[in-house]
Design a protein around this motif. Structure first.
Motif, mmCIF file in Angstrom:
data_model
loop_
_atom_site.group_PDB
_atom_site.id
_atom_site.type_symbol
_atom_site.label_atom_id
_atom_site.label_comp_id
_atom_site.label_asym_id
_atom_site.label_seq_id
_atom_site.Cartn_x
_atom_site.Cartn_y
_atom_site.Cartn_z
ATOM 1 N N ASN A 158 9.146 0.173 -10.058
ATOM 2 C CA ASN A 158 9.008 0.997 -11.262
ATOM 3 C C ASN A 158 10.168 1.971 -11.411
ATOM 4 O OD1 ASN A 158 6.677 -0.033 -12.463
ATOM 5 N ND2 ASN A 158 5.339 1.216 -11.185
ATOM 6 N N ALA A 159 10.608 2.557 -10.312
ATOM 7 C CA ALA A 159 11.730 3.504 -10.374
ATOM 8 C C ALA A 159 13.003 2.810 -10.837
ATOM 9 C CB ALA A 159 11.938 4.163 -9.011
ATOM 10 N N ALA A 160 13.257 1.618 -10.318
ATOM 11 C CA ALA A 160 14.455 0.877 -10.737
ATOM 12 C C ALA A 160 14.371 0.507 -12.216
ATOM 13 C CB ALA A 160 14.628 -0.376 -9.876
ATOM 14 N N LEU A 161 13.206 0.064 -12.659
ATOM 15 C CA LEU A 161 13.026 -0.290 -14.067
ATOM 16 C C LEU A 161 13.186 0.924 -14.971
ATOM 17 C CD1 LEU A 161 9.986 -2.697 -13.689
ATOM 18 C CD2 LEU A 161 12.288 -3.345 -14.459
ATOM 19 N N GLU A 162 12.588 2.045 -14.581
ATOM 20 C CA GLU A 162 12.682 3.274 -15.382
ATOM 21 C C GLU A 162 14.131 3.758 -15.493
ATOM 22 O OE1 GLU A 162 10.342 5.072 -17.188
ATOM 23 O OE2 GLU A 162 9.154 3.278 -16.859
ATOM 24 N N ALA A 163 14.943 3.459 -14.480
ATOM 25 C CA ALA A 163 16.358 3.848 -14.495
ATOM 26 C C ALA A 163 17.223 2.800 -15.198
ATOM 27 C CB ALA A 163 16.846 4.078 -13.066
ATOM 28 N N GLY A 164 16.586 1.779 -15.776
ATOM 29 C CA GLY A 164 17.324 0.770 -16.534
ATOM 30 C C GLY A 164 17.871 -0.373 -15.710
ATOM 31 N N SER B 8 0.865 -1.179 0.000
ATOM 32 C CA SER B 8 0.000 0.000 0.000
ATOM 33 C C SER B 8 0.907 1.236 0.000
ATOM 34 C CB SER B 8 -0.919 0.008 1.226
ATOM 35 O OG SER B 8 -0.171 0.256 2.391
ATOM 36 N N PRO B 9 0.370 2.394 -0.347
ATOM 37 C CA PRO B 9 1.209 3.594 -0.432
ATOM 38 C C PRO B 9 1.580 4.196 0.915
ATOM 39 C CG PRO B 9 -1.054 4.114 -1.030
ATOM 40 C CD PRO B 9 -0.988 2.628 -0.835
ATOM 41 N N GLY B 10 0.985 3.706 1.983
ATOM 42 C CA GLY B 10 1.272 4.285 3.297
ATOM 43 C C GLY B 10 0.475 5.554 3.505
ATOM 44 N N ASN B 11 0.759 6.240 4.588
ATOM 45 C CA ASN B 11 -0.045 7.417 4.927
ATOM 46 C C ASN B 11 0.705 8.736 4.778
ATOM 47 O OD1 ASN B 11 1.651 7.217 7.094
ATOM 48 N ND2 ASN B 11 0.058 6.817 8.603
ATOM 49 N N HIS B 12 1.796 8.745 4.010
ATOM 50 C CA HIS B 12 2.531 9.989 3.788
ATOM 51 C C HIS B 12 3.152 9.970 2.400
ATOM 52 C CE1 HIS B 12 5.077 13.433 4.416
ATOM 53 N NE2 HIS B 12 4.436 13.658 5.545
ATOM 54 N N PRO B 13 3.032 11.061 1.650
ATOM 55 C CA PRO B 13 3.583 11.098 0.289
ATOM 56 C C PRO B 13 5.113 10.973 0.232
ATOM 57 C CG PRO B 13 2.673 13.244 0.894
ATOM 58 C CD PRO B 13 2.301 12.288 1.985
ATOM 59 N N ASP B 14 5.778 11.247 1.337
ATOM 60 C CA ASP B 14 7.237 11.104 1.362
ATOM 61 C C ASP B 14 7.678 9.657 1.164
ATOM 62 O OD1 ASP B 14 7.555 13.808 1.728
ATOM 63 O OD2 ASP B 14 8.055 13.679 3.858
ATOM 64 N N THR C 179 2.898 -4.814 -7.694
ATOM 65 C CA THR C 179 2.928 -3.620 -8.539
ATOM 66 C C THR C 179 2.222 -2.450 -7.875
ATOM 67 O OG1 THR C 179 0.895 -4.272 -9.662
ATOM 68 C CG2 THR C 179 2.968 -5.001 -10.652
ATOM 69 N N THR C 180 1.759 -2.645 -6.655
ATOM 70 C CA THR C 180 0.997 -1.615 -5.961
ATOM 71 C C THR C 180 1.813 -1.016 -4.825
ATOM 72 O OG1 THR C 180 0.028 -3.254 -4.468
ATOM 73 C CG2 THR C 180 -1.196 -2.756 -6.488
ATOM 74 N N GLY C 181 1.386 0.150 -4.360
ATOM 75 C CA GLY C 181 1.966 0.786 -3.183
ATOM 76 C C GLY C 181 3.443 1.108 -3.300
ATOM 77 N N ILE C 182 4.101 1.103 -2.163
ATOM 78 C CA ILE C 182 5.529 1.402 -2.098
ATOM 79 C C ILE C 182 6.307 0.361 -2.894
ATOM 80 C CG2 ILE C 182 7.507 1.654 -0.543
ATOM 81 C CD1 ILE C 182 5.456 2.617 1.593
ATOM 82 N N MET C 183 5.854 -0.881 -2.842
ATOM 83 C CA MET C 183 6.494 -1.969 -3.577
ATOM 84 C C MET C 183 6.530 -1.660 -5.082
ATOM 85 S SD MET C 183 5.533 -6.001 -3.188
ATOM 86 C CE MET C 183 5.096 -5.947 -1.471
ATOM 87 N N GLY C 184 5.399 -1.258 -5.619
ATOM 88 C CA GLY C 184 5.335 -0.920 -7.037
ATOM 89 C C GLY C 184 6.156 0.307 -7.378
ATOM 90 N N ALA D 2 6.500 7.487 -1.044
ATOM 91 C CA ALA D 2 6.644 7.274 -2.486
ATOM 92 C C ALA D 2 7.894 7.972 -3.007
ATOM 93 C CB ALA D 2 5.406 7.773 -3.229
ATOM 94 N N THR D 3 8.165 9.154 -2.499
ATOM 95 C CA THR D 3 9.373 9.879 -2.910
ATOM 96 C C THR D 3 10.618 9.088 -2.529
ATOM 97 O OG1 THR D 3 8.235 11.994 -2.652
ATOM 98 C CG2 THR D 3 10.652 12.046 -2.657
ATOM 99 N N ALA D 4 10.648 8.591 -1.303
ATOM 100 C CA ALA D 4 11.799 7.798 -0.846
ATOM 101 C C ALA D 4 11.941 6.513 -1.650
ATOM 102 C CB ALA D 4 11.659 7.482 0.646
ATOM 103 N N ALA D 5 10.823 5.864 -1.989
ATOM 104 C CA ALA D 5 10.866 4.638 -2.784
ATOM 105 C C ALA D 5 11.409 4.916 -4.180
ATOM 106 C CB ALA D 5 9.476 4.008 -2.858
ATOM 107 N N THR D 6 11.025 6.029 -4.760
ATOM 108 C CA THR D 6 11.528 6.408 -6.086
ATOM 109 C C THR D 6 13.034 6.661 -6.030
ATOM 110 O OG1 THR D 6 9.394 7.352 -6.701
ATOM 111 C CG2 THR D 6 11.317 8.100 -7.948
ATOM 112 N N ILE D 7 13.464 7.377 -5.021
ATOM 113 C CA ILE D 7 14.902 7.653 -4.873
ATOM 114 C C ILE D 7 15.673 6.356 -4.673
ATOM 115 C CG2 ILE D 7 16.628 8.698 -3.345
ATOM 116 C CD1 ILE D 7 14.527 10.984 -2.885
ATOM 117 N N LEU D 8 15.161 5.471 -3.833
ATOM 118 C CA LEU D 8 15.849 4.209 -3.566
ATOM 119 C C LEU D 8 15.922 3.343 -4.822
ATOM 120 C CD1 LEU D 8 17.264 2.266 -1.636
ATOM 121 C CD2 LEU D 8 14.995 1.395 -0.999
ATOM 122 N N GLY D 9 14.813 3.141 -5.511
ATOM 123 C CA GLY D 9 14.808 2.318 -6.718
ATOM 124 C C GLY D 9 15.741 2.870 -7.791
ATOM 125 N N THR D 10 15.699 4.175 -7.988
ATOM 126 C CA THR D 10 16.576 4.821 -8.972
ATOM 127 C C THR D 10 18.037 4.671 -8.573
ATOM 128 O OG1 THR D 10 14.834 6.421 -9.501
ATOM 129 C CG2 THR D 10 17.084 7.016 -10.130
#
Length: 131
Positions: free
Chosen positions: A54-60, A14-20, A45-50, A22-30
């Motif tokens: 997705n960030a890691a995949l988008e970064a190749g 799930s995305p959790g209860n704070h938008p940060d 494919t959902t929430g923080i997991m997704g 998702a930001t942290a997950a994107t930074i970590l995956g990238t």
């Protein structure tokens, strides 16, 4: 010391209860992908997991998802822009946890629920026992 090639990320479906989160997950995956490391995670494919995958995949990056069969309908959808490098479907949670451990050299916990807590505690216990 073992060379780190793969990082397992434990996190919520799930995305959790704070938008940060998702930001942290994107930074970590990238960051994992940009470092030339492989992401190993719970396969959803959902929430923080997704978001982290997705960030890691988008970064190749290479991404391996490991998910038990019974969670496929609950934690996956077809919204992914790029396919995973590999998706491993297991019979149960025990097999999933074992493969996550075997495929990874390092472990990170992000926000999640009781399952995330249980998984990171188990891997810490295995480490303490010399596994």
């Amino acid at each position: 010391m073992t060379e780190i090639r793969s990082i397992c990320v434990y996190c919520g479906s799930s995305p959790g209860n704070h938008p940060d989160y998702a930001t942290a997950a994107t930074i970590l995956g990238t960051s994992i992908a940009n470092a030339g490391l492989r992401l190993v995670y719970g396969g959803g494919t959902t929430g923080i997991m997704g978001t982290v995958s997705n960030a890691a995949l988008e970064a190749g990056g290479d991404v391996i998802g490991i998910i038990p069969e019974f969670l496929l309908p609950k934690e996956t959808s077809d919204h992914r822009k790029k396919p995973l490098t590999e998706l491993i479907v297991t019979k149960d949670m025990h097999a999933r946890k074992h493969i996550l451990f075997e495929q990874s050299d390092a472990f990170v916990a992000m926000p999640g629920g009781i399952g995330t807590v249980e998984e990171i505690i188990e891997v810490m216990t295995w480490g303490q026992l010399g596994r």
